[in-house]
Design an enzyme around this catalytic site. Structure first.
Site, PDB file in Angstrom:
ATOM      1  N   ASP A 114     -34.560  31.758  63.118  1.00  0.00           N
ATOM      2  CA  ASP A 114     -34.493  30.010  63.228  1.00  0.00           C
ATOM      3  C   ASP A 114     -32.810  30.050  63.893  1.00  0.00           C
ATOM      4  O   ASP A 114     -32.042  30.478  64.417  1.00  0.00           O
ATOM      5  CB  ASP A 114     -34.967  29.622  61.700  1.00  0.00           C
ATOM      6  CG  ASP A 114     -34.712  28.497  61.937  1.00  0.00           C
ATOM      7  OD1 ASP A 114     -35.044  27.276  62.633  1.00  0.00           O
ATOM      8  OD2 ASP A 114     -33.762  27.681  61.142  1.00  0.00           O
ATOM      9  N   ASP A 130     -36.051  30.506  56.104  1.00  0.00           N
ATOM     10  CA  ASP A 130     -35.711  30.560  54.729  1.00  0.00           C
ATOM     11  C   ASP A 130     -36.795  29.177  54.038  1.00  0.00           C
ATOM     12  O   ASP A 130     -36.356  29.314  52.559  1.00  0.00           O
ATOM     13  CB  ASP A 130     -34.881  29.797  54.940  1.00  0.00           C
ATOM     14  CG  ASP A 130     -34.674  28.440  55.861  1.00  0.00           C
ATOM     15  OD1 ASP A 130     -35.527  28.587  56.637  1.00  0.00           O
ATOM     16  OD2 ASP A 130     -33.410  28.537  56.148  1.00  0.00           O
ATOM     17  N   ASP A 139     -42.214  29.207  56.064  1.00  0.00           N
ATOM     18  CA  ASP A 139     -41.598  30.653  57.092  1.00  0.00           C
ATOM     19  C   ASP A 139     -42.994  32.197  56.298  1.00  0.00           C
ATOM     20  O   ASP A 139     -42.931  33.148  56.859  1.00  0.00           O
ATOM     21  CB  ASP A 139     -40.491  30.634  56.990  1.00  0.00           C
ATOM     22  CG  ASP A 139     -39.299  30.130  58.501  1.00  0.00           C
ATOM     23  OD1 ASP A 139     -40.319  29.442  59.087  1.00  0.00           O
ATOM     24  OD2 ASP A 139     -38.739  29.623  57.595  1.00  0.00           O
TER      25      ASP A 139
END
Length: 893
Positions: free
Chosen positions: A331, A627, A631
């Protein structure tokens, strides 16, 4: 009650109170809350933990163990009880080691989980109490404040400027403004349920009260966790390699044993019981039974090392997998960047200003040091009328607040608003004072927010939002080319661009009608950046040097993502693809194109999963960091999922193989290094075990083929295996990493654990050690010494052959180098082995069990040492040829 009940968001407060049998003013009674807690269970997501018994039994699921177990059973029925017991002890010891290490890894993760349990304020019996989120029940009345984690699914009954960040569930980056009023629609998507909040989301601003409507598995996050279970678990590359190696060795040894038994029967050299014991001895001697135990301990050591580096490894093989990774998907926000939005550029109708030092410091506090610069010179912001308007509007349209706590400034609210609040405070020296008449929260439908307020004796309508949208609402006399160029320049630098405009209105205006807004005066634009983490840039450079590609997956605009990627030096040539473009490709097209891109922008949760699968389809070993709940499927699909320990949701952490306890991306570099170190040590262990084990088997095979007596008794072979399993093979566990470990590329997981050169080395080392042992036995018995002396000498030669071969395998450098004493533990282990060897040779009770005898000190130990030196010289020559005249990558396999 399930959170997707179509009537839930339609109910008013009295109906909600009736439905959940609660009091909207005083909450539940303590007694009723305790009753519901006992009835419904705690508000926590239960994970499917494998029972301790099953976890222990799984340690025996190995082809090598199967064959050893068969050998133990056969020797037991042949009344060779000592042999059977020794084999059984080796099997059980391996299982215990693997079980204990997996339990320790699980316990470490549990401790992290306990540290992250949140607490919330609840109204019970009319009193405000702080309660562990796990003790919430349906019907509880919960108070929410800015900064709180939403602990359960709730229907709001009060909302005061309440905004909630729901990206972990919806993937939308902007916080959602919440309301308390019933919504008439019969069906609403989760993102449109404005009077509901969900577990795992976070309050960014405002406050409110909500009635708990679902806890634990009945929450939205609970439903997603259940869907994650649909992604099947898969063995790690190391376990696939080990299973393949173990199965191949087992088949080869069993086939060799059958052929040897048939040949022995045909030659009629031994009686049937003796031949059977000889064949079983060959199987046990050849079988590298210490391999599972050694592998488990090497992995466990790697797990411990990673724990010291704030990386929690949930399963032992995972520690090695990251060492084989060639792609790390990560990310952007909060991982590669600080997640601390900072105004660095301001554009007014006449000037481009640079803003320095306005933002957050490295410890999370607000930094007010800095200046406004024009063409490199510091200027007074009051001197530019548009700049003055812009600063004031920035302060009037932000909801973020600054608080001085613990000797530093803290900020609560949306990151973008935080940047504007900090800008205002820096320029004016005080907090904004807003005399609000009305406000219009940001809505993705019209992409701006507005505030009506009195300032300096005037009533102003102030608007903040997307530049393209705000420009359409302004006076068309503005130069469109100038502003288009300004937007382009700011975006090219990776900045998030926010436009600020205003309009003086009549004092009688007291409401904002979004549809009537127009004719605004454009104060200017601000360029806001989420600054890259310096440690992330360093980590990316190290990963690239190690042959690992880092790919950015983000919900940001492609231009912004590419600008950050270039600042971080993500790749020599940064190329981006957006989520909608990915959606337009079928799976085959995505597989063909996926390796061309290193930035994936505007990516949805579904895009993330497809990206990982496409990379895996191209034979990449893929890591995924994340997180959020969205995901989780990609984390579980990846070869190694890495979750954030602080900001990561429980679902993300449960779906991942590793947890970064401090959310530091740089820890991944340490994990890759340790993973490669672990693999090197496992590979060295295998290269040591196979030839030394095969040498024992070859002693039996060669003796049968030559029609000679066995130089070694079965108990002696079992002693060699047992003492090696307990001592010498573990020397590699403590071997430090090779100096150039991060300079090589990731290993080819399809190439297996051993190269052709390794196989060749295994053959000649096996023949060398077994040949020396047989030669010594034949020579000593030929000159008239008793067989027991020759047998004891042969035993000693094989032991010393192992010791000196260990010196060769410890590292890639010549044995005589500065690295010789690097692993001091190896010498302690060798010392223990020699003490044990002294015991088997000179202690009477051990002599009777293992058929040994006392031997002359000088030739009894001198000859084995000379034999060991021969093994060392031959293998050192092999190492020199291997690394000097053969490509290094091939030499390393």
């Amino acid at each position: 009650m399930p959170p997707d009940d179509p009537n839930l968001w339609q109910l008013d407060e009295p109906a909600l109170a009736t439905k959940y049998q609660t009091d909207p003013e005083n909450g539940l009674s303590a007694a009723e809350a305790e009753h519901r807690l006992q009835q419904d269970g705690r508000n926590e997501l239960e994970t499917k933990r494998v029972s301790r018994f099953i976890q222990f039994i799984k340690q025996f699921n190995n082809s090598i163990i199967y064959i050893l177990a068969a050998a133990a059973i056969m020797t037991f029925f042949m009344q060779r009880y000592s042999d059977s017991i020794v084999i059984g002890l080796v099997i059980i010891a391996n299982a215990i080691i693997g079980y204990v290490q997996e339990r320790q890894a699980g316990n470490a993760l549990e401790r992290i989980r306990e540290m992250l349990i949140s607490k919330n304020f609840v109204i019970r019996d009319g009193k405000k109490l702080e309660v562990d989120a796990r003790d919430l029940v349906v019907g509880d009345l919960v108070n929410l404040e800015a900064g709180d984690a939403v602990p359960a699914d709730m229907r709001l009954i009060a909302a005061d400027n309440l905004s909630v960040q729901e990206s972990v569930l919806t993937g939308e980056t902007n916080a959602v403004e919440k309301i308390e009023e019933p919504m008439p629609a019969t069906k609403l998507a989760l993102a449109d349920r404005l009077n509901m909040v969900y577990a795992s989301t976070a309050v960014t601003s405002g406050s409110g009260y909500g009635i708990v409507t679902a806890t634990a598995e009945e929450t939205e996050i609970g439903h997603i966790q259940q869907s994650v279970g649909e992604v099947k678990n898969k063995p790690t590359p190391l376990m696939r390699n080990l299973n393949s190696l173990g199965f191949g060795l087992s088949i080869a040894i069993v086939v060799a044993a059958v052929l040897l038994f048939i040949l022995g029967m045909f030659m009629d050299t031994y009686s049937l019981p003796t031949l059977l014991i000889a064949v079983i001895t060959m199987v046990v001697g050849s079988m590298p039974e210490g391999l599972p135990a050694s592998t488990s301990v090497v992995l466990a050591m790697g797990t411990r090392q990673m724990t010291k580096k704030n990386v929690i490894v949930k399963s032992l093989p995972a520690v090695e997998t990251l060492g084989a990774v060639d792609i790390v998907n990560t990310d952007k926000t909060g991982t590669l960047t600080k997640n601390e939005m900072t105004v660095t550029k301001v554009v007014t109708p006449h000037h481009f200003f640079d803003v320095t030092g306005v933002g957050y410091d490295d410890n999370g506090g607000v930094n007010f040091e800095g200046a406004l610069k024009l063409n490199g010179k510091t200027v007074d912001w009051h001197q530019d009328k548009s700049m003055a308007w812009l600063v004031n509007i920035a302060g009037q349209t932000t909801d973020a607040e600054l608080h001085f706590e613990n000797n530093r400034w803290e900020l609560t609210g949306e990151p973008t608003d935080g940047a504007l609040t900090t800008l205002y405070r820096k320029m004016t020296g005080h907090d904004p004072e807003v005399a609000e008449i009305d406000s219009l929260p940001f809505d993705s439908a019209f992409r701006f927010s507005a505030r009506l307020a009195d300032m300096d004796g005037q009533r102003l309508l102030m608007v903040k939002g997307s530049p393209a949208t705000v420009l359409r609402l302004t006076d068309q006399a503005h130069d469109p080319d100038y502003w288009e160029q300004a937007m382009s320049d700011l975006t090219a630098e990776g900045l998030r661009v926010v436009a600020l405009a205003y309009q003086v209105v009549d004092n009688s205006v007291d409401t904002i009608d979004a549809k009537q807004i127009g004719g605004l005066e454009l104060a200017g634009m601000v360029g806001i950046i989420d600054p890259p983490r310096e440690e992330a840039a360093t980590a990316i450079a190290e990963l690239r040097k190690a042959g690992v590609e880092v790919k950015m997956i983000t919900g940001d605009h492609p231009d912004t993502a590419m600008a950050i990627a270039n600042k971080l030096n993500l790749a020599p040539h940064v190329k981006a693809i957006s989520g909608p473009e990915i959606d337009a490709l079928d799976d085959d097209q995505l597989k063909a194109q996926i390796d061309d891109y290193n930035v994936f922008a505007r990516a949805t949760p579904a895009n993330k999963l497809r990206i990982v699968r496409a990379q895996q389809a191209n034979d990449h070993v893929v890591s995924m960091t994340g997180d959020g709940v969205n995901d989780a499927p990609a984390l579980k699909q990846a070869d190694i999922g890495v979750a954030m320990g602080i900001k990561g949701t429980e679902v993300a952490k449960e779906s991942a193989d590793m947890v970064l306890a401090d959310d530091d991306f740089a820890d991944i570099v340490a994990a890759v290094r340790e993973g490669r170190h672990v693999f090197d040590n496992i590979r060295k262990t295998i290269r040591f075990l196979l030839p030394t084990s095969f040498a024992e088997g070859l002693v039996v095979i060669i003796s049968i083929l030559m029609g000679h007596e066995l130089p070694l008794y079965p108990t002696q072979l079992l002693w060699i295996n047992m003492v090696s399993a307990l001592t010498i093979q573990f020397a590699f566990i403590f071997e430090p990493p090779e100096a150039g470990i991060m300079a090589r590329g990731p290993r080819n997981v399809k190439a297996g654990l051993l190269s052709k050169l390794d196989s060749f080395e295994i053959v000649y080392v096996s023949l060398l050690i077994s040949g020396l042992g047989i030669f010594a036995y034949d020579y000593l018995t030929a000159i008239g010494l008793p067989n027991v002396v020759g047998s004891t000498m042969s035993l000693n030669i094989i032991i010393f052959g192992k010791i000196f071969y260990l010196f060769n395998l410890r590292n890639d450098h010549p044995v005589i180098s500065k690295y010789f004493f690097q692993n001091k533990m190896a010498f302690y282990i060798i010392g223990i082995l020699i003490v044990l060897q002294l015991g088997i040779i000179y202690l009477p009770f051990m002599q009777s069990v293992f058929h040994t005898t006392s031997i002359n000190f000088w030739y009894g130990w001198g000859i084995p040492i000379i034999a060991g030196i021969i093994v060392l010289i031959v293998t050192e020559i092999g190492k020199f040829i291997r690394f000097r005249f053969i490509d290094r990558d091939e030499a390393l396999g």
